[in-house]
Scaffold this active site. Structure first.
Site, PDB file in Angstrom:
ATOM      1  N   THR A 130       0.877  -1.275  -0.085  1.00 51.88           N
ATOM      2  CA  THR A 130      -0.091  -0.020  -0.044  1.00 51.88           C
ATOM      3  C   THR A 130       0.855   1.284  -0.030  1.00 51.88           C
ATOM      4  O   THR A 130       1.552   1.274   0.906  1.00 51.88           O
ATOM      5  CB  THR A 130      -0.850   0.134   1.289  1.00 51.88           C
ATOM      6  OG1 THR A 130      -1.710  -1.170   1.165  1.00 51.88           O
ATOM      7  CG2 THR A 130      -1.840   1.247   1.291  1.00 51.88           C
ATOM      8  N   CYS A 270      -3.635  -1.490   9.367  1.00 51.09           N
ATOM      9  CA  CYS A 270      -3.765  -0.906   8.075  1.00 51.09           C
ATOM     10  C   CYS A 270      -4.631   0.327   8.315  1.00 51.09           C
ATOM     11  O   CYS A 270      -4.286   1.324   7.680  1.00 51.09           O
ATOM     12  CB  CYS A 270      -4.472  -1.920   7.365  1.00 51.09           C
ATOM     13  SG  CYS A 270      -3.490  -3.354   6.644  1.00 51.09           S
ATOM     14  N   ARG A 340      -0.861  -4.604  16.774  1.00 59.48           N
ATOM     15  CA  ARG A 340      -0.587  -3.314  16.342  1.00 59.48           C
ATOM     16  C   ARG A 340      -1.813  -2.355  16.602  1.00 59.48           C
ATOM     17  O   ARG A 340      -2.813  -2.591  16.038  1.00 59.48           O
ATOM     18  CB  ARG A 340      -0.032  -3.328  15.100  1.00 59.48           C
ATOM     19  CG  ARG A 340       1.337  -4.127  14.756  1.00 59.48           C
ATOM     20  CD  ARG A 340       1.714  -4.064  13.387  1.00 59.48           C
ATOM     21  NE  ARG A 340       0.858  -4.970  12.571  1.00 59.48           N
ATOM     22  CZ  ARG A 340       0.560  -5.011  11.215  1.00 59.48           C
ATOM     23  NH1 ARG A 340       1.451  -4.239  10.630  1.00 59.48           N
ATOM     24  NH2 ARG A 340      -0.398  -5.805  10.683  1.00 59.48           N
TER      25      ARG A 340
END
Length: 446
Positions: A130, A270, A340
Site C-alpha cells: 500500500t 492498516c 498493532r
C-alpha cells in the site's frame, strides 16, 4: 510452461501471497532480509497467527516430505536472480513514519533497488504494498529498461487472508499505457486465471487509480465505523440504543449493516496508518481539504478508547487505584494475533497507568501483548482473568467470548459482576439473567 514467481517481503501479506501462488500451481521463491523469519517459513511455520495459513504453507514448502515442493524461501538476492522469475511481487511493509502521518517508503525503495540488480530484462514486477498515489511512476524509474511494472493492491482481511487471496472479491491491476501494459495484463491474467475463472472481477486501470483503491476503501470503512461510534455518543447523550439504530439504518441497501457495530473503534496495522498516510499525501498534492473529514474520523476513533476508560472508571466508583480490572481481548480484532494499535490493549494500558490492577486474556495474542505491555498481568484463561475482578471489560469480539463463556460460572469468581461490552457483541439478556450488571457503549443501562 508455468510461470515462476518470486515474492519479496514475507510478512503477513507476502507469506500469504507466496503460499497462495504455490497453491495455484506456480513455482514460488519468497525472499526476506530477516533470517529468523525465513527459517520459520522454510520449516513450514508462520511467524503470525492466521487461520489456515500454516496448513497451506506446509502443503507446498519443499523441505517438508509429502509437499508439492513448489515453495521455498531465501535471504539471498543472488539466489532470487538465479531463480530467474517471470513475475516478482513486492509485498514489503509501508509503515507510518515516526512522528509523522506520512508513509515510510524506505522498505519499498530498498526492495526495488535490490531487485533491479538481479531482475531479468523481460520480467514483470508487480507492486502489492500500500503506497501513496504517484509511487509507481517513480518506482518504475528504478527498474532496468524493458522491465514492466504493474500495481496490484492487496485487500486482505486479517483472519480471512487465505480466503481473500485464493478467492478475491476483486482483482485490481494498474498498468501503463501501450505494449508494456498489454503484456502486464496478459501475464497477470495468467497468474490469476483460477480466481478469474471462478468469477472474481478484474478491474484494469492506470497506476494512480490502482494506488488509490486500497486507501480509498480503508478510508470508507473507517468512516463507517466512526460514524456509528459518533451515533453511539449521541445515543448516550439522548438515551437512545445504538444497536437498534444500526439495525434500523442497516436495512437500507444503500447503507448496509456491515461495520455498523459501535464499540471502542478500529486499530491494527492498516486502517489507522492508511488514513493518516492518505491525508499526508493529499496535502502534498495540494488536495488536503478533500480529506479533512478523515481527521475527525481518526479523532472519533481515538476518543472511543478514552470513553471506555471513563466508563470503567465510573463503574468502579470514580477511580482505578487498588481495583482489579479484567480485560478479555488484546488483539485489534478476532482470529488474529496482531496487537498493532490495538484498541483493547490501549485501553488496558491506560487503566494500568492510572493505577488499576489489570489482567488480560486473549486466545491468540498473549505473546505479542506481553512484548508491548510486559507490566500488565496475563492469565491462561478467561476464568482466571476475571477471578477477583471488580469489573470485566470485553474488548475483542472473539467467538470464544461471545459463545463459549458461561456468565453464571464467571459470576461465581468475580468480586463484582459488572461487565462492560466494548464491542456490543455479547447478549445483554443472557448476562443480566446470570446476575451481571451489563453496560455497552451507546446502549441503555437496563
Amino acid at each position: 510452461m508455468a510461470l515462476k514467481i518470486t515474492v519479496i517481503g514475507t510478512g503477513y501479506l507476502g507469506a500469504t501471497h507466496a503460499a497462495a501462488m504455490a497453491e495455484l500451481g506456480f513455482d514460488v521463491l519468497g525472499l526476506d532480509v530477516a533470517p529468523a523469519k525465513i527459517e520459520m517459513l522454510a520449516a513450514g511455520r508462520v511467524p503470525m497467527y492466521e487461520p489456515g495459513l500454516e496448513e497451506l504453507l506446509a502443503r507446498h514448502v519443499d523441505t517438508i516430505g509429502g509437499s508439492t515442493g513448489r515453495l521455498r524461501f531465501t535471504t539471498s538476492w543472488d539466489e532470487l536472480g538465479a531463480f530467474d522469475g517471470d513475475v516478482h511481487f513486492v509485498c514489503v511493509n509501508t509503515p507510518q513514519k515516526h512522528g509523522e502521518y506520512a508513509c515510510d517508503m524506505s522498505y519499498v525503495d530498498s526492495a526495488f533497488t535490490s531487485l533491479a540488480k538481479v531482475v531479468r530484462g523481460d520480467a514483470l514486477v508487480v507492486g502489492k504494498s500500500t503506497v501513496p498515489v504517484g509511487s509507481a511512476r517513480r518506482l518504475v524509474g528504478l527498474l532496468p529498461e524493458g522491465v514492466a511494472l504493474a500495481w496490484n493492491p492487496e485487500f486482505l482481511r486479517e483472519g480471512f487472508a487465505v480466503q481473500d487471496t485464493l478467492h478475491p472479491d476483486r482483482i485490481v491491476v494498474g498498468v501503463p499505457e501501450g505494449p508494456a501494459g498489454e503484456t502486464a495484463e496478459k501475464v497477470l491474467r495468467e497468474v490469476y486465471a483460477t480466481p478469474l475463472a471462478e468469477g472474481s472481477p478484474l478491474v484494469l486501470t492506470d497506476y494512480p487509480t490502482s494506488e488509490l483503491v486500497k486507501t480509498a476503501a480503508n478510508s470508507f470503512l473507517a468512516t463507517k465505523i466512526s460514524f456509528i461510534n459518533a451515533m453511539a455518543e449521541v445515543c448516550e447523550a439522548g438515551g437512545g440504543d445504538v444497536a437498534r439504530l444500526a439495525e434500523a439504518i442497516g436495512y437500507d441497501e444503500r447503507i448496509g449493516s456491515k461495520f455498523l457495530r459501535a464499540g471502542i473503534g478500529f486499530g491494527g496495522g492498516c486502517l489507522p496508518k492508511d488514513i493518516r498516510a492518505f491525508m499526508a499525501r493529499a496535502g502534498e498534492l495540494g488536495a488536503d481539504q478533500a480529506l479533512t473529514f478523515l481527521r475527525e474520523i481518526d479523532s472519533i476513533n481515538m476518543r472511543r478508547r478514552a470513553s471506555m476508560v471513563e466508563m470503567a472508571r465510573e463503574a468502579l466508583g470514580g477511580g482505578f487505584l487498588g481495583k482489579r480490572v479484567a480485560v478479555l481481548g488484546a488483539t485489534f480484532k478476532p482470529d488474529s494475533d496482531d496487537v498493532r494499535d490495538s484498541p483493547a490493549l490501549n485501553v488496558a494500558g491506560q487503566i494500568h497507568l492510572q493505577g488499576g490492577q489489570v489482567t488480560v486474556y486473549d486466545p491468540k495474542g498473549m505473546p505479542n501483548a506481553r512484548q508491548v505491555f510486559p507490566t500488565l498481568g496475563y492469565a491462561d484463561s478467561a476464568l482466571d482473568a476475571v477471578r477477583g475482578a471488580d469489573v470485566v471489560l470485553h474488548l475483542t469480539e472473539w467467538r470464544e467470548f461471545r459463545d463459549a463463556l458461561d456468565p453464571a460460572e464467571l459470576a461465581g469468581v468475580v468480586a463484582s459482576p459488572v461487565i462492560l461490552d466494548g464491542r456490543n457483541a455479547l447478549d445483554p439478556v443472557r448476562w443480566r439473567e446470570a446476575g451481571w450488571t451489563y453496560r455497552a457503549m451507546g446502549r441503555p443501562t437496563a
